[in-house]
Design a protein around this motif. Structure first.
Motif, mmCIF file in Angstrom:
data_model
loop_
_atom_site.group_PDB
_atom_site.id
_atom_site.type_symbol
_atom_site.label_atom_id
_atom_site.label_comp_id
_atom_site.label_asym_id
_atom_site.label_seq_id
_atom_site.Cartn_x
_atom_site.Cartn_y
_atom_site.Cartn_z
ATOM 1 N N GLN A 1 10.136 -7.005 -4.534
ATOM 2 C CA GLN A 1 9.977 -5.792 -5.390
ATOM 3 C C GLN A 1 9.805 -4.626 -4.645
ATOM 4 O OE1 GLN A 1 6.743 -6.711 -8.136
ATOM 5 N NE2 GLN A 1 7.816 -8.379 -9.134
ATOM 6 N N GLY A 2 9.039 -4.572 -3.287
ATOM 7 C CA GLY A 2 8.670 -3.366 -2.485
ATOM 8 C C GLY A 2 9.957 -2.967 -1.758
ATOM 9 N N MET A 3 10.755 -3.602 -1.345
ATOM 10 C CA MET A 3 12.133 -3.368 -0.732
ATOM 11 C C MET A 3 13.170 -2.865 -1.759
ATOM 12 S SD MET A 3 11.845 -2.823 2.239
ATOM 13 C CE MET A 3 13.574 -2.496 2.418
ATOM 14 N N VAL A 4 13.167 -3.552 -2.964
ATOM 15 C CA VAL A 4 13.976 -3.136 -4.080
ATOM 16 C C VAL A 4 13.802 -1.599 -4.689
ATOM 17 C CG1 VAL A 4 14.675 -3.548 -6.488
ATOM 18 C CG2 VAL A 4 14.614 -5.615 -4.869
ATOM 19 N N ALA A 5 12.287 -1.550 -4.645
ATOM 20 C CA ALA A 5 11.626 -0.300 -5.197
ATOM 21 C C ALA A 5 12.222 0.928 -4.261
ATOM 22 C CB ALA A 5 10.260 -0.203 -5.217
ATOM 23 N N ILE A 6 12.028 0.472 -2.895
ATOM 24 C CA ILE A 6 12.431 1.428 -2.044
ATOM 25 C C ILE A 6 13.926 1.762 -1.987
ATOM 26 C CG2 ILE A 6 12.853 1.950 0.647
ATOM 27 C CD1 ILE A 6 9.945 0.479 0.994
ATOM 28 N N ALA A 7 14.868 0.837 -2.252
ATOM 29 C CA ALA A 7 16.318 0.813 -2.457
ATOM 30 C C ALA A 7 16.567 1.981 -3.537
ATOM 31 C CB ALA A 7 16.956 -0.261 -2.530
ATOM 32 N N HIS A 8 15.851 1.595 -4.601
ATOM 33 C CA HIS A 8 16.057 2.534 -5.866
ATOM 34 C C HIS A 8 15.592 3.882 -5.705
ATOM 35 C CE1 HIS A 8 16.272 -1.355 -8.680
ATOM 36 N NE2 HIS A 8 17.149 -1.008 -8.005
ATOM 37 N N ALA A 9 14.622 4.357 -4.974
ATOM 38 C CA ALA A 9 13.968 5.534 -4.748
ATOM 39 C C ALA A 9 15.067 6.234 -3.791
ATOM 40 C CB ALA A 9 12.647 5.409 -4.017
ATOM 41 N N ILE A 10 15.616 5.828 -2.932
ATOM 42 C CA ILE A 10 16.628 6.536 -2.034
ATOM 43 C C ILE A 10 17.934 6.431 -2.737
ATOM 44 C CG2 ILE A 10 15.338 5.954 -0.162
ATOM 45 C CD1 ILE A 10 17.341 4.117 0.846
ATOM 46 N N SER B 1 0.939 -1.288 0.150
ATOM 47 C CA SER B 1 -0.052 -0.224 0.206
ATOM 48 C C SER B 1 0.953 1.163 -0.092
ATOM 49 C CB SER B 1 -0.751 -0.183 1.373
ATOM 50 O OG SER B 1 -0.115 0.319 2.630
ATOM 51 N N ARG B 2 0.459 2.471 -0.414
ATOM 52 C CA ARG B 2 1.156 3.771 -0.307
ATOM 53 C C ARG B 2 1.350 3.770 1.102
ATOM 54 N NH1 ARG B 2 -2.557 7.937 -4.370
ATOM 55 N NH2 ARG B 2 -1.842 6.598 -6.394
ATOM 56 N N MET B 3 0.570 3.371 2.149
ATOM 57 C CA MET B 3 0.872 3.731 3.484
ATOM 58 C C MET B 3 2.075 3.047 3.818
ATOM 59 S SD MET B 3 0.332 5.210 6.532
ATOM 60 C CE MET B 3 -1.535 6.171 6.187
ATOM 61 N N ALA B 4 2.338 1.934 3.437
ATOM 62 C CA ALA B 4 3.542 1.192 3.799
ATOM 63 C C ALA B 4 4.880 1.698 3.092
ATOM 64 C CB ALA B 4 3.382 -0.389 3.317
ATOM 65 N N SER B 5 4.862 2.442 2.087
ATOM 66 C CA SER B 5 5.750 2.915 1.278
ATOM 67 C C SER B 5 6.208 4.472 2.206
ATOM 68 C CB SER B 5 5.476 3.356 -0.014
ATOM 69 O OG SER B 5 5.573 2.168 -0.734
ATOM 70 N N GLN B 6 5.077 5.138 2.674
ATOM 71 C CA GLN B 6 5.221 6.287 3.333
ATOM 72 C C GLN B 6 6.038 6.137 4.432
ATOM 73 O OE1 GLN B 6 1.656 8.651 4.264
ATOM 74 N NE2 GLN B 6 2.723 10.326 3.118
ATOM 75 N N LEU B 7 5.471 4.736 5.405
ATOM 76 C CA LEU B 7 5.973 4.809 6.831
ATOM 77 C C LEU B 7 7.559 4.262 6.514
ATOM 78 C CD1 LEU B 7 3.029 2.522 8.377
ATOM 79 C CD2 LEU B 7 3.768 5.204 8.613
ATOM 80 N N ALA B 8 7.838 3.563 5.594
ATOM 81 C CA ALA B 8 9.230 3.354 5.358
ATOM 82 C C ALA B 8 10.227 4.273 5.070
ATOM 83 C CB ALA B 8 9.410 2.135 3.929
ATOM 84 N N PHE B 9 9.722 5.187 4.197
ATOM 85 C CA PHE B 9 10.565 6.804 3.868
ATOM 86 C C PHE B 9 10.638 7.617 5.011
ATOM 87 C CE2 PHE B 9 8.928 5.642 -0.885
ATOM 88 C CZ PHE B 9 10.128 5.439 -1.109
ATOM 89 N N MET B 10 9.633 7.632 5.749
ATOM 90 C CA MET B 10 9.684 8.230 7.124
ATOM 91 C C MET B 10 10.715 7.768 8.082
ATOM 92 S SD MET B 10 5.611 9.435 7.454
ATOM 93 C CE MET B 10 5.863 10.605 9.102
#
Length: 386
Positions: free
Chosen positions: A362-371, A325-334
């Motif tokens: 895919q979720g964690m790989v996407a977060i790694a790429h985003a940062i 969810s978008r919330m999960a990504s938002q919490l991770a980035f925060m």
């Protein structure tokens, strides 16, 4: 004529000491190998000290040539792993080997063959390796990233071990695990990540808080409860027992920094966590595995105020209902931004690693790429039918 290789089970304190000592002898000349504390190795390998043994069958082996120790390996079966669904990597009939060290390819092959034979004798039909020893400890063999030392709680292996395992016959790659490098965390994250964090800070439902080290036993229970739920469908997952929860909490409390570890709450309920650990390896690499006579004081002083320039993010979890969810990504980035701010301002951090991350997460790989983190290390796990 080459002397015969003899592989025998470890029996008694002298054999166990030889099993531990071999790694220091074979890897001591590698400038990127970090000698583990010998006391930690004894604890890892000893029933009654490490709760992994409460749900595992374990046998250690030594290889000798002309009476001289030239190799070692562990063979083990995690009873909790046997109960997991086969489609998640473990499951019935799956045993493991790990902690392997060898002077040459012939020794490695003899050790692997012995471990396989022991696993067959225990009724196993498949091997997944190397695991040293639990999936939560040091999974996989380092196959990319030999040119720099590992961070805290990560393995480092000679590059030639990969070829020796692959030439043993029958092994195929089961899974790749990656780590991602943030080379200068002081520079901050891309603007998109900053906007997502700022939006989350305006949401009254969200609270990101640091762990409370004074109540870390309870905080560890919250973290592991989320972890057990969040990772329950992941490849390789094995749940923590109650004894392992307490054991992990006690071990982590020694190195945890409140401001670098976060729990995210949504409407007052803990729903996610992110853990970041100072890289104690920068101290251990000079200690040759020994705390005495003086290294214990140096380490204790550092742990009281760890001004670490390097941090590792080994674990992050979000409850199942929020995953993808978008919330999960938002919490991770925060959480990772708050950790970054603290680590830079209070500890002088300059570099961080995120991982391990499963190659298909895919979720964690996407977060790694985003940062804008870059893959810097790969660990390989192989499998073979027995």
């Amino acid at each position: 004529m080459t002397a015969k290789i003899e592989v025998t089970p470890v029996s008694g304190k002298a054999d166990l000491a030889a099993f531990i000592d071999l790694a220091y002898r074979l890897n001591g000349s590698d400038p990127n190998w970090v000698p583990p504390l010998r006391a930690d190795m004894v604890e890892l390998l000893t029933p009654g000290k490490n709760p992994f043994h409460e749900h595992a069958r374990v046998q250690y082996f030594l290889a000798r040539r002309d009476g001289r120790v030239v190799g070692r390996i562990s063979a083990h079966i995690d009873e909790l792993a046997l109960a997991q669904p086969p489609e998640q990597g473990m499951g019935p009939g799956t045993g493991n080997w790990g902690l392997m060290e060898a002077e040459d390819e012939a020794v490695m092959h003899a050790l692997i063959a012995t471990a396989e034979e022991w696993l067959r004798g225990q009724g196993m039909t498949r091997v997944l390796a190397p695991l040293s020893m639990s999936i939560w400890e040091e999974p996989g063999l380092l196959t990319m990233g030999h040119d720099h030392p590992p961070m805290i709680m990560m393995g480092h292996h000679p590059a030639h071990y990969q070829g020796w395992i692959e030439s043993a016959g029958g092994y195929t790659v089961a899974k790749l695990l990656h780590t991602y490098d943030l080379h200068n965390v002081a520079d901050g994250f891309p603007e998109l990540v900053n906007r997502i964090v700022a939006m989350g800070e305006k949401n009254p439902r969200i609270r990101i808080r640091t762990v409370n080290k004074a109540d870390f036993a309870n905080e560890a229970q919250i973290i592991i409860r989320i972890l057990n739920e969040a990772w329950s469908n992941n490849w390789g997952f094995v749940p923590f027992t109650e004894r392992e929860k307490a054991y992990a909490g006690k071990k982590l409390k020694q190195i945890i920094i409140e401001g670098a570890n976060m729990i995210a709450e949504l409407d007052g309920e803990p729903v996610a966590f992110m853990m970041a650990l100072p890289d104690i390896n920068t101290k251990l690499i000079t200690m040759q595995g020994k705390l005495f006579p003086f290294n214990w004081a140096r380490l204790l002083w550092w742990l009281r105020n760890p001004k670490s320039r390097n941090f590792r993010v080994p674990l992050m979890g979000v409850v199942t209902r929020l995953q993808n969810s978008r919330m999960a990504s938002q919490l991770a980035f925060m959480m990772i931004e708050y950790i970054r701010r603290y680590a830079v301002a209070e500890c002088g951090a300059r570099r961080a690693e995120v991982g391990w991350i499963l190659e298909d997460n895919q979720g964690m790989v996407a977060i790694a790429h985003a940062i804008e983190a870059k893959m810097n290390r790969t660990y390989t796990i192989w499998e073979k039918p027995l």
